[in-house]
Design an enzyme around this catalytic site. Structure first.
Site, PDB file in Angstrom:
ATOM      1  N   CYS A 131       0.839  -1.212   0.000  1.00 22.81           N
ATOM      2  CA  CYS A 131       0.000   0.000   0.000  1.00 22.81           C
ATOM      3  C   CYS A 131       0.869   1.255   0.000  1.00 22.81           C
ATOM      4  O   CYS A 131       0.565   2.235  -0.684  1.00 22.81           O
ATOM      5  CB  CYS A 131      -0.979  -0.007   1.164  1.00 22.81           C
ATOM      6  SG  CYS A 131      -0.237  -0.273   2.793  1.00 22.81           S
ATOM      7  N   ASN A 132       1.961   1.224   0.753  1.00 22.68           N
ATOM      8  CA  ASN A 132       2.882   2.366   0.735  1.00 22.68           C
ATOM      9  C   ASN A 132       3.557   2.483  -0.628  1.00 22.68           C
ATOM     10  O   ASN A 132       3.734   3.580  -1.162  1.00 22.68           O
ATOM     11  CB  ASN A 132       3.967   2.182   1.806  1.00 22.68           C
ATOM     12  CG  ASN A 132       3.386   2.133   3.205  1.00 22.68           C
ATOM     13  OD1 ASN A 132       2.422   2.813   3.515  1.00 22.68           O
ATOM     14  ND2 ASN A 132       3.984   1.306   4.062  1.00 22.68           N
TER      15      ASN A 132
END
Lengths: 342, 342, 342, 342
Positions: free
Chosen positions: B149-150
């Site tokens: 997600c990052n």
């Protein structure tokens, strides 16, 4: 067919919530958005989370041609709402989300809100918008008054019990906990993050909260006698959600049974197994209401809980549910979104 | 046609988010939910916000008959995921949400994750799931590896700039702020409310965060040379959301133009007007990503921002978007839900 | 001996924080509290957490007889502050917490604050209140200008590095995260709980934040040349706390050593072991500042962190520390309170 | 004279709070800190906010030589506490913060806690630690059992009313809202930030919460008859704080008068003017308790509120107050810290 919708008061939280819900409704189209104080702005400027939507620019109410509108949501502050609705075409389908048309008796309105009602003729006209209990009237109505969000939550916990005569009407205490969005996008010191987070406080205590007007009206009508409940609202550092903890005298299992029966076919009311309690976080962003009953160690006493999202089921979701009924659509259209968790 | 879906690891946050999204998808049906540690329980017990849905009871992975399944979402922890996927039918459509198949080079995997890869053959097989940049490959793939997600958020800010050669590749610092759900439903002291609220702290600093493996792989591939960025993640007391603040050297307006052009036709990527900045709260609960560019007072420097919901666009929403592509559906099906605000 | 203290602007957060601190100070007594807009009220009405204290009623500034006052804290908004201080006796000991006297050059003041300075003569007069670096001057001063809370935090991370020539002066990026109380008790929409919680956003980006005036002034003075840093503040849903993440080019261990040496004898500055990072929640409610250094995987780059409580060490605690010096007291008197956790 | 203090169970929140408070106490010195699971670590590792203090390294309980200790705070989990205290020297001054010695009757203990008591002889020995009501006994005691934090809050609201016979003993409902630190630093799913924030839920409802044992014991003893209250605790996303909303039948003004009289000379109990309500955030980090009374619109009914900080006045602050009494010191020593707000 697609219905053309106008939202008056689109810059408040209930207005923005209506936009969110209607954006996912297959048979509605937002034709006009009014917000007098922000007229000329785009919704993206006022609510950047709506940025990707293709929405009409905000206008003043006067600029809207209601001839092309099928249904109006009026999400204005109370008092303003009655002034505006007075001037709207009588044959227009209207759902008012303010407090202005919830109380049927002008004297009650004046008692709780402090000013004489400016649109008494329309007040007589309105149907109380608690869908599950006024469904048929709403379906045939052209003017529906949305309930207070606190009032709705308390009624979901109590109406079937009063109707069935299961509880002592002289000993009902509603301890309510409400998230901050119920207070609206208002510039008040108490609503600042630094003031509100990391605490919890009661407000409008001792029988002074205006939603008591709705409790009095509705519970008394069901019971056929005057009913007065105790009611203590508390403000909690949570964006969305209402939880009521209701102390009643009656048989816990009978109470649970009555709620389970009353809501057996309701699409949005979920009664938990006996002995379980709801949590406001489990209804966030949705039109669902969770209801639970627990028996106390003291015989003949029960605690009834109800939880919902104040902005959705407590306000804009209820309004859309009623709009579906008024337009002859399936009541659940656009409202089956699952709660957002975490 | 309705596709039958299985979710492995349904008791984690990404699993629950998949259920939430698929519940609103008109052409998918949840046929099986597996969670070894909670097998035998209902989803309502594990996630009461899903209580109103009619869902299969949780089973162990072994209990699932994959013959009747059209697509599997694998939302297991990394390392477990590779063991499980190794044993799944080769012709099954699979989307893995773990970290196990993001890095194409087994040596890179071992370097960042500390153990040799147990399913190297499938690693070679997988398509990197950053939809906007691997769309065609995903549409033709049977095995897609969801991104970190990052890593997704950083790439949305930077890929078009690297591709166009607009920034100094030796001077990129990504300062990232992430909500807590990215860490999963894990019993760690640092994730307790009392530990996490009312503060903000950096973690995995100095080049040790595993998502750097994805940045290295992807940015180097685009640039045609080794690219190493600085990356400092911070944990913020917010449930959902990632915001990256990226410090780059290059012409701010050219940078903004490149992003605007790259995402002009993307349904979920919204580039803000030059000089405006996104806010993670405006993408909450949605599949949208907001991107912004601001020029610094120091000539030739810009700050690029990107914000998204880690559980949705950063993980389960991306997975569903990819599933739509793999099944030949419109990419946006079931994903147009408006962010929840407030 | 007990010193008589007056606080002007006692109804703001820094005013209330001064009251909190001084209530525990063995040699100070609050003799007067002024807040023009709330004059006539008790502090208990304005800040119920101070209810148990025996405090003077709020008055207007004009009502105070400064003859009996030993030291004044001026916690007024900027611009108001210069008007008020202009009229105070020249021999009165004054600590100003506003932005009005931080910049020594009237042109700089006008550039950053947009209006000509109304008390230029006192501006020349003032000592910059960053205690650890201006200690001797403060001890001898009668007029001290408190620093910006963001400016203080950034300087704690950077001053010793610039002084020792350890970092590239042309490549400094300060990514700052600040709690909401730094914005004061102000009725702004962005500060509402419902707007601010569950998100995080950048503001005053690209070199526009006014505290840059302090960075420019101080860093250039130390370096003996113009220094311009990049600076991106972010607002986080936390009541108190500032964390800076500073990207610099230089040898990480040398940087750590310089900070450790610089703060070795400082009572309030705590340098963490090399490779560890501070957390704003660990300084909450205290006058301590935690500083940490981590080396990046890219050789020659380091990330420097500093964390403190914006209302205490960043503002009112600093002011009290300076007051102690100006009155000849032990600098730490009344300031050794342990952070509140959780 | 300086008293040497040992804290057993120093790695929990009440242990850390004791350290915070004692660090500011002029006549106590922390001589030993025990935490079996963290023995060998420094307090800075376990609680970085204590980093600046010069504290003994954590040891196991066995390693402490109690000969040199003047007073022991036992902040261990219940059940562990009785095992440990059984083995401590009989003449040692001990304050137990666990639940193990609050109930005088071994049968009551077993009923509420599910296991036979392992140190019945010491149970008989202990003084109940609600300072304001057991002051003289505490001053002469060598063994004091700290109260439950919820139990303390409820008793502050109700004891004077029961004592004076002002309320109907058969109709008392305590609706309690408690911050998360009351649950300790425990790895439970429900205590995770992502699970707990943005919601509020009841727990241990219907008469099952163990602190009811204290209410039963104390209220019955005062009334001279069995008293059973209703009690519904709720967990709120706040670090510190308890607020009780108590529904009683009785004359509101008489109730207010009784509370005002009872607490007139108490240093830490603040009774608000009639009709005002406290807020848990206004006692944060302090040893103060705010009490308020509001009359209901229904004649003969009142709502009584009490708010305090569960970790301080509800636990470690109470313990220190009792320690002061047991050591012959001024009861308020080290406890006059002002609440932290915001």
């Amino acid at each position: 067919m697609t219905y053309k919708i106008a939202i008056l008061g689109a810059s408040g939280y209930t207005g923005a919530e209506l936009v969110r819900l209607i954006a996912g409704h297959p048979q509605m189209e937002i034709a006009a958005l009014a917000a007098n104080s922000k007229a000329g702005k785009t919704m993206a400027e006022v609510y950047p989370h709506l940025r990707h939507l293709d929405l009409p620019t905000l206008v003043t109410i006067d600029e809207i041609d209601f001839a092309g509108i099928d249904l109006v949501f009026c999400a204005l502050p109370h008092k303003t709402s009655q002034e505006v609705i007075k001037g709207l075409p009588r044959d227009l389908k209207i759902i008012d989300l303010s407090a202005d048309f919830r109380l049927r008796d002008p004297a009650d309105y004046e008692k709780w809100y402090g000013n004489p009602h400016a649109a008494v003729e329309r007040q007589a006209d309105s149907v109380y918008g608690l869908t599950e209990f006024y469904r048929d009237q709403i379906a045939g109505a052209s003017f529906v008054a949305g309930t207070g969000c606190n009032a709705a939550t308390g009624q979901y916990a109590l109406r079937p019990l009063i109707e069935k005569g299961l509880i002592d009407l002289d000993d009902i205490a509603i301890d309510l906990k409400a998230g901050v969005s119920g207070a609206g996008r208002a510039l008040k010191e108490i609503l600042l993050h630094a003031e509100l987070s990391e605490g919890l406080h009661p407000y409008s205590v001792g029988g002074t909260h205006r939603h008591l007007g709705e409790f009095d009206q509705e519970f008394s009508a069901i019971a056929g006698r005057d009913v007065r409940v105790q009611f203590t609202p508390h403000l909690v550092p949570v964006n969305r959600g209402i939880l009521v903890t209701v102390y009643v005298k009656g048989d816990p299992e009978a109470i649970h049974g009555a709620l389970r029966d009353a809501y057996a076919d309701e699409p949005f009311l979920v009664v938990l197994p006996f002995g379980e309690q709801p949590d406001m976080r489990h209804t966030r962003g949705s039109n669902f209401c969770h209801v639970g009953v627990v028996g106390d160690r003291i015989a003949g006493r029960a605690v009834v809980f109800a939880a919902l999202d104040n902005l959705c089921k407590g306000s804009s979701g209820q309004a859309l549910q009623n709009a579906n009924l008024m337009l002859g659509l399936d009541e659940t259209t656009g409202l089956m979104g699952v709660p957002l968790y975490p």
